[in-house]
Design a protein around this motif. Structure first.
Motif, PDB file in Angstrom:
ATOM      1  N   GLY A 125       0.805  -1.211   0.000  1.00 40.98           N
ATOM      2  CA  GLY A 125       0.000   0.000   0.000  1.00 40.98           C
ATOM      3  C   GLY A 125       0.837   1.259   0.000  1.00 40.98           C
ATOM      4  O   GLY A 125       2.055   1.219   0.201  1.00 40.98           O
ATOM      5  N   ARG A 126       0.174   2.378  -0.207  1.00 40.14           N
ATOM      6  CA  ARG A 126       0.830   3.681  -0.209  1.00 40.14           C
ATOM      7  C   ARG A 126       0.966   4.191   1.229  1.00 40.14           C
ATOM      8  O   ARG A 126      -0.009   4.259   1.970  1.00 40.14           O
ATOM      9  CB  ARG A 126       0.003   4.647  -1.039  1.00 40.14           C
ATOM     10  N   VAL A 127       2.181   4.553   1.610  1.00 38.27           N
ATOM     11  CA  VAL A 127       2.434   5.092   2.942  1.00 38.27           C
ATOM     12  C   VAL A 127       2.386   6.616   2.863  1.00 38.27           C
ATOM     13  O   VAL A 127       3.172   7.210   2.136  1.00 38.27           O
ATOM     14  CB  VAL A 127       3.799   4.627   3.485  1.00 38.27           C
ATOM     15  N   PRO A 128       1.472   7.262   3.563  1.00 35.75           N
ATOM     16  CA  PRO A 128       1.337   8.711   3.428  1.00 35.75           C
ATOM     17  C   PRO A 128       2.479   9.461   4.090  1.00 35.75           C
ATOM     18  O   PRO A 128       2.967   9.070   5.148  1.00 35.75           O
ATOM     19  CB  PRO A 128       0.007   9.001   4.141  1.00 35.75           C
ATOM     20  N   GLY A 129       2.919  10.540   3.451  1.00 33.60           N
ATOM     21  CA  GLY A 129       4.024  11.329   3.965  1.00 33.60           C
ATOM     22  C   GLY A 129       3.680  12.802   4.052  1.00 33.60           C
ATOM     23  O   GLY A 129       2.541  13.225   3.860  1.00 33.60           O
ATOM     24  N   PRO A 139      -5.953  18.263   9.195  1.00 33.82           N
ATOM     25  CA  PRO A 139      -5.170  17.946  10.390  1.00 33.82           C
ATOM     26  C   PRO A 139      -5.016  16.434  10.593  1.00 33.82           C
ATOM     27  O   PRO A 139      -5.978  15.690  10.453  1.00 33.82           O
ATOM     28  CB  PRO A 139      -5.994  18.585  11.526  1.00 33.82           C
ATOM     29  N   ARG A 140      -3.790  16.025  10.892  1.00 30.68           N
ATOM     30  CA  ARG A 140      -3.475  14.616  11.170  1.00 30.68           C
ATOM     31  C   ARG A 140      -3.879  13.706   9.998  1.00 30.68           C
ATOM     32  O   ARG A 140      -4.243  12.554  10.192  1.00 30.68           O
ATOM     33  CB  ARG A 140      -4.155  14.165  12.464  1.00 30.68           C
ATOM     34  N   TRP A 141      -3.774  14.241   8.795  1.00 31.29           N
ATOM     35  CA  TRP A 141      -4.221  13.495   7.624  1.00 31.29           C
ATOM     36  C   TRP A 141      -3.462  12.180   7.446  1.00 31.29           C
ATOM     37  O   TRP A 141      -4.067  11.156   7.100  1.00 31.29           O
ATOM     38  CB  TRP A 141      -4.096  14.336   6.359  1.00 31.29           C
ATOM     39  N   PHE A 145      -5.489   8.808   7.125  1.00 29.44           N
ATOM     40  CA  PHE A 145      -5.425   8.037   5.885  1.00 29.44           C
ATOM     41  C   PHE A 145      -4.933   6.621   6.153  1.00 29.44           C
ATOM     42  O   PHE A 145      -5.515   5.641   5.661  1.00 29.44           O
ATOM     43  CB  PHE A 145      -4.500   8.739   4.897  1.00 29.44           C
ATOM     44  N   ALA A 146      -3.873   6.489   6.936  1.00 30.37           N
ATOM     45  CA  ALA A 146      -3.316   5.167   7.210  1.00 30.37           C
ATOM     46  C   ALA A 146      -4.307   4.278   7.941  1.00 30.37           C
ATOM     47  O   ALA A 146      -4.478   3.102   7.607  1.00 30.37           O
ATOM     48  CB  ALA A 146      -2.023   5.306   8.010  1.00 30.37           C
ATOM     49  N   SER A 227       5.317   3.811  12.892  1.00 26.27           N
ATOM     50  CA  SER A 227       4.453   4.942  12.574  1.00 26.27           C
ATOM     51  C   SER A 227       3.972   4.844  11.143  1.00 26.27           C
ATOM     52  O   SER A 227       4.712   4.462  10.252  1.00 26.27           O
ATOM     53  CB  SER A 227       5.220   6.256  12.767  1.00 26.27           C
ATOM     54  N   ALA A 228       2.730   5.227  10.922  1.00 25.74           N
ATOM     55  CA  ALA A 228       2.181   5.188   9.559  1.00 25.74           C
ATOM     56  C   ALA A 228       2.855   6.171   8.644  1.00 25.74           C
ATOM     57  O   ALA A 228       2.766   6.071   7.435  1.00 25.74           O
ATOM     58  CB  ALA A 228       0.674   5.486   9.602  1.00 25.74           C
ATOM     59  N   ALA A 229       3.560   7.178   9.177  1.00 26.10           N
ATOM     60  CA  ALA A 229       4.261   8.146   8.340  1.00 26.10           C
ATOM     61  C   ALA A 229       5.767   8.005   8.524  1.00 26.10           C
ATOM     62  O   ALA A 229       6.513   8.949   8.307  1.00 26.10           O
ATOM     63  CB  ALA A 229       3.818   9.565   8.690  1.00 26.10           C
TER      64      ALA A 229
END
Length: 235
Positions: A125-129, A139-141, A145-146, A227-229
């Protein structure tokens, strides 16, 4: 019918979120054939799998294991209802916006035939950055998202071909291990107890497997879940 709804290529923008200066996260649908091929190593190859696309942060994005990024229109619609705003194809930075394709339910390592010649393979999957966070302005997107477990899929190119909006998508082969993009991302971002299963999954990128193996050691030694980011941000 499962199909490609739009093929999206980068429109470069300035990017104050990182030190790179430019970003290709802004994607716009195109109305012509696009050649898709394996781009090679992440930092020394052609970067994106789509001819005409652009990637600027080559230390974090692109390469054979992240040659193409796909996101489902159905997941956009789910987000639209929650964010109360219109989300256009390409907003999340995906190369392919799909319709009727269970992108997050795809099994890691399965084969997608897209149109007559192109064959793609979902790998993670895509890891949001931080760039994605800035683009959305929510905020806290990245965490939101994750935790939705709707990351979309990064894909390898197994067989080169051309692609156009409207091309059908067919799953030709599906591994028996059954680990989906969503389940893999759950292990990565939320439930570290699933990491052993994920690490053993055939088709997982080697570099990610090494990262997850180190993370599992930390978890077993009392560390917290990844961490998801964190490291390995994809787009």
């Amino acid at each position: 019918m499962s199909r490609i709804m739009s093929v999206n290529l980068a429109v470069p923008e300035r990017n104050p979120a990182t030190g790179v200066g430019l970003t290709g996260i802004a994607k716009r649908p195109v109305d012509h054939l696009v050649t898709v091929r394996a781009p090679g190593p992440m930092t020394t190859g052609l970067h994106s799998g789509l001819v005409g696309d652009q990637i600027f942060d080559i230390a974090q994005h692109g390469g054979d294991d992240r040659a193409v990024y796909a996101y489902a229109r159905e997941d956009y619609d789910w987000w639209q209802a929650r964010l109360s705003r219109r989300l256009a194809n390409g907003l999340f930075g995906e190369n392919l916006t799909t319709e009727g394709v269970d992108v997050n339910g795809a099994v890691i390592g399965e084969r997608w035939r897209v149109g007559p010649r192109l064959v793609l393979q979902p790998v993670f999957g895509r890891v949001p950055g931080i760039t994605f966070q800035r683009r959305m302005g929510v905020p806290r997107w990245t965490k939101t998202f994750a935790r939705s477990l709707r990351p979309g899929a990064c894909l390898r190119v197994l067989e080169q071909g051309e692609i156009w909006a409207g091309d059908p998508v067919t799953v030709e082969d599906r591994p028996s291990h059954g680990v989906t993009i969503a389940r893999a991302f759950r292990a990565y971002a939320i439930e570290p107890e699933l990491l052993p299963e994920l690490i053993e999954t055939d088709g997982l990128p080697a570099a990610l497997r090494e990262t997850l193996t180190r993370r599992l050691v930390q978890v077993r030694q009392g560390g917290r879940a990844m961490s998801a980011a964190g490291p390995g941000t994809i787009r």
